[in-house]
Scaffold this active site. Sequence first.
Site, PDB file in Angstrom:
ATOM      1  N   SER A 164       0.834  -1.206   0.000  1.00 23.41           N
ATOM      2  CA  SER A 164       0.000   0.000   0.000  1.00 23.41           C
ATOM      3  C   SER A 164       0.869   1.258   0.000  1.00 23.41           C
ATOM      4  CB  SER A 164      -0.916   0.008   1.220  1.00 23.41           C
ATOM      5  OG  SER A 164      -0.149   0.053   2.406  1.00 23.41           O
ATOM      6  N   TYR A 209      -4.395   0.619   4.209  1.00 20.86           N
ATOM      7  CA  TYR A 209      -5.288  -0.527   4.030  1.00 20.86           C
ATOM      8  C   TYR A 209      -5.807  -1.076   5.366  1.00 20.86           C
ATOM      9  CZ  TYR A 209      -4.470  -1.476  -0.995  1.00 20.86           C
ATOM     10  OH  TYR A 209      -4.444  -1.435  -2.362  1.00 20.86           O
ATOM     11  N   GLY A 210      -4.939  -1.100   6.366  1.00 18.09           N
ATOM     12  CA  GLY A 210      -5.226  -1.846   7.600  1.00 18.09           C
ATOM     13  C   GLY A 210      -6.372  -1.316   8.424  1.00 18.09           C
ATOM     14  N   THR A 249      -1.510  -6.888   5.253  1.00 20.21           N
ATOM     15  CA  THR A 249      -2.972  -6.858   5.288  1.00 20.21           C
ATOM     16  C   THR A 249      -3.562  -7.631   4.112  1.00 20.21           C
ATOM     17  OG1 THR A 249      -2.829  -4.701   6.380  1.00 20.21           O
ATOM     18  CG2 THR A 249      -4.957  -5.303   5.441  1.00 20.21           C
ATOM     19  N   GLU A 301       4.421   6.395   7.417  1.00 19.23           N
ATOM     20  CA  GLU A 301       4.271   7.070   6.116  1.00 19.23           C
ATOM     21  C   GLU A 301       4.522   8.575   6.254  1.00 19.23           C
ATOM     22  OE1 GLU A 301       3.558   6.038   2.893  1.00 19.23           O
ATOM     23  OE2 GLU A 301       3.671   3.928   3.413  1.00 19.23           O
ATOM     24  N   THR A 348       4.838  -4.987   6.856  1.00 19.81           N
ATOM     25  CA  THR A 348       6.200  -4.664   6.393  1.00 19.81           C
ATOM     26  C   THR A 348       6.630  -3.245   6.771  1.00 19.81           C
ATOM     27  OG1 THR A 348       5.249  -4.176   4.208  1.00 19.81           O
ATOM     28  CG2 THR A 348       6.283  -6.335   4.501  1.00 19.81           C
ATOM     29  N   HIS A 349       5.666  -2.373   7.022  1.00 19.32           N
ATOM     30  CA  HIS A 349       6.030  -1.023   7.479  1.00 19.32           C
ATOM     31  C   HIS A 349       6.764  -1.051   8.824  1.00 19.32           C
ATOM     32  CE1 HIS A 349       3.013   0.505   4.558  1.00 19.32           C
ATOM     33  NE2 HIS A 349       3.612   1.668   4.690  1.00 19.32           N
TER      34      HIS A 349
END
Lengths: 256, 256
Positions: free
Chosen positions: A7, A38-39, A71, A147, A182-183
Site C-alpha cells: 500500500s 489498508y489496515g 494486510t 508514512e 512490512t512497514h
Amino acid sequence: MIGVFDSGIGGLFVLSALRAALPEADLLYYADTARLPYGARSPALIRRFAREAGERFAGWGADRVQVACGTVSALALDEFRAAANRPVSGVIAPAVREVIKSGVRRVLILSTEATARSLAFDRALTGEDPGIVPLSLGCPLFVPLIENGFFAKNDPALLSFIGRVLAPGQTFLPDAILLGCTHFRLLSPAISSLFPGVPLYDCGEAAARALAKTERSQGGGSLRVVVSDGPDRFLSAAENAGALPPGTVVECVGEV
Amino acid sequence: MIGVFDSGIGGLFVLSALRAALPEADLLYYADTARLPYGARSPALIRRFAREAGERFAGWGADRVQVACGTVSALALDEFRAAANRPVSGVIAPAVREVIKSGVRRVLILSTEATARSLAFDRALTGEDPGIVPLSLGCPLFVPLIENGFFAKNDPALLSFIGRVLAPGQTFLPDAILLGCTHFRLLSPAISSLFPGVPLYDCGEAAARALAKTERSQGGGSLRVVVSDGPDRFLSAAENAGALPPGTVVECVGEV
C-alpha cells in the site's frame, strides 16, 4: 519481471532485499498510495483493493508477484492471485516457517488492525505447530506514523505512543515478536527497546529470503516504481526511510 | 433535507451545531471513510473524491449541502457543487468572515497538508483584508490521530507530537489561530495549551453558525448517517469523540 506490491513504503524493504539477492532481476514496485492505509479498512474493501492491484500486475505482464503487504496477505491473497493470474506469494507463510524453525513458543504478532482481526498469522502458526501460543495485536496509527516520517529511534513522543499500543503485548510476556506488517520494520528499534532481549521476526525479510531462494536472477536488473497517487510525497517518504536508491523515478498511474 | 459532508468524524461537530440550531431540519451526514484521509492525497484525487461525493448527495436528493471538510472546501468546492447540482457551502468563507470581524492581524491557519499547500484560507483572508498576515501550517497525522481516538487533553505523547508539528507556528507569534480542518476541534485544548491566550477560530463552528442563519428549520428533525466503509469503526470513533447521539444507526453504502 518480478512485481512487488504494497500500500505504501513498507514493501520497499522487501524490494531492497530482492535487489540485493537477485541483482539481475527486473523489478516493478507498485504502491497503492491513493487508498493507503489498508489496515483500517473493512475486509470487503481490502479484497476489492487487492483485486484491482492484482489486475494491474497482470496488465504490466509481471512473471510473478510478491505481495509485500501484510494486510492483503492476511485477508485477500486469493483475490489478488485470481486477478493477477500468475504466481503470487504473500508474507505470512515464509515468516511462519522462520518462527516455527526457531523453536519459540509465545509469539506476539504486531500488525494492522485488519490483519489482527483476521487471525491469519495466529492460524498459520498454530496450524504448523499447535503448541505455539500466538497473540495478535492490531496497532492503529503505526502505518500513518511511518508514512509521515515518524519513526526516529530516540523520539520520546513516538516511544510513548508505541508503548501505550504495545502494553497488552508486554503482559503477554512473548518470547518472540513477529512483525506482521512490512512497514513496522522502521519501528523495530523502538519496539525492541520495549521488549529487551525478545527476538524480532520481520515478515518482509522472511518473504524476500524465501523468494530469493526460488527465483533465478535473470534480466537487466531494472527497477520501475509506480504509485497510484502523490509520487513526490511517496519519493520523499521513501528517501526519508532510506528505502529507495537516490535518483529513482516514481511514476504515477492514478487510481483505478 | 440538508446534507453534511466530511471524510470522517470531523464534520460531526458541524452536524451537532446544525441539529442544535435547526432542531426540525432533516439532516443527512455522509463520511467518505473508504478514502480517508483526504488531506494527504493529491489535488487531482481530492477533486475526483469531491465529484463523487457531490453526485451522492444529488442522488439522495439533498436540498443543500454543507461541505464540512476543510480539504474539499479549499481544493474542490466547485467540483463538488457542479456534481451535486444544488446549493453547496464550504467552511472557508464563514471562518474568514469571523476572523476579519475580530480585527486580528497575524493569523496562523492549521489545516491538512493539501489545504495548506492550496493557500485557500490565506488568499481568502488577504482578499478580504490585505493587512492580514496569514501563515498556513499543514499538520500531517492530525486527522489519523483523531480518527484513531488520540485526542485526550492531558496526553503527554500527543502534546509532544503536536508541539513538534506546531513549532513553526509558535515562532510566527500569531494573534489568532484558525482551525482549517473540522477534525482539529478535538485537539483544541492541546493546541490552546501551546498558544496560551491566543483565540481559536473553528471553521466548522463558523460554517454551522452561517448556515443556521440562512436556513429555516423545517421537517421532522430526522438524522441519517452514512459512510462508505467501516460503519462500526466510524460509530465507535464518533461515540468516543462524543459527536453522535447514543443509539445512532450508521449505514454503509460502499465505495463508489
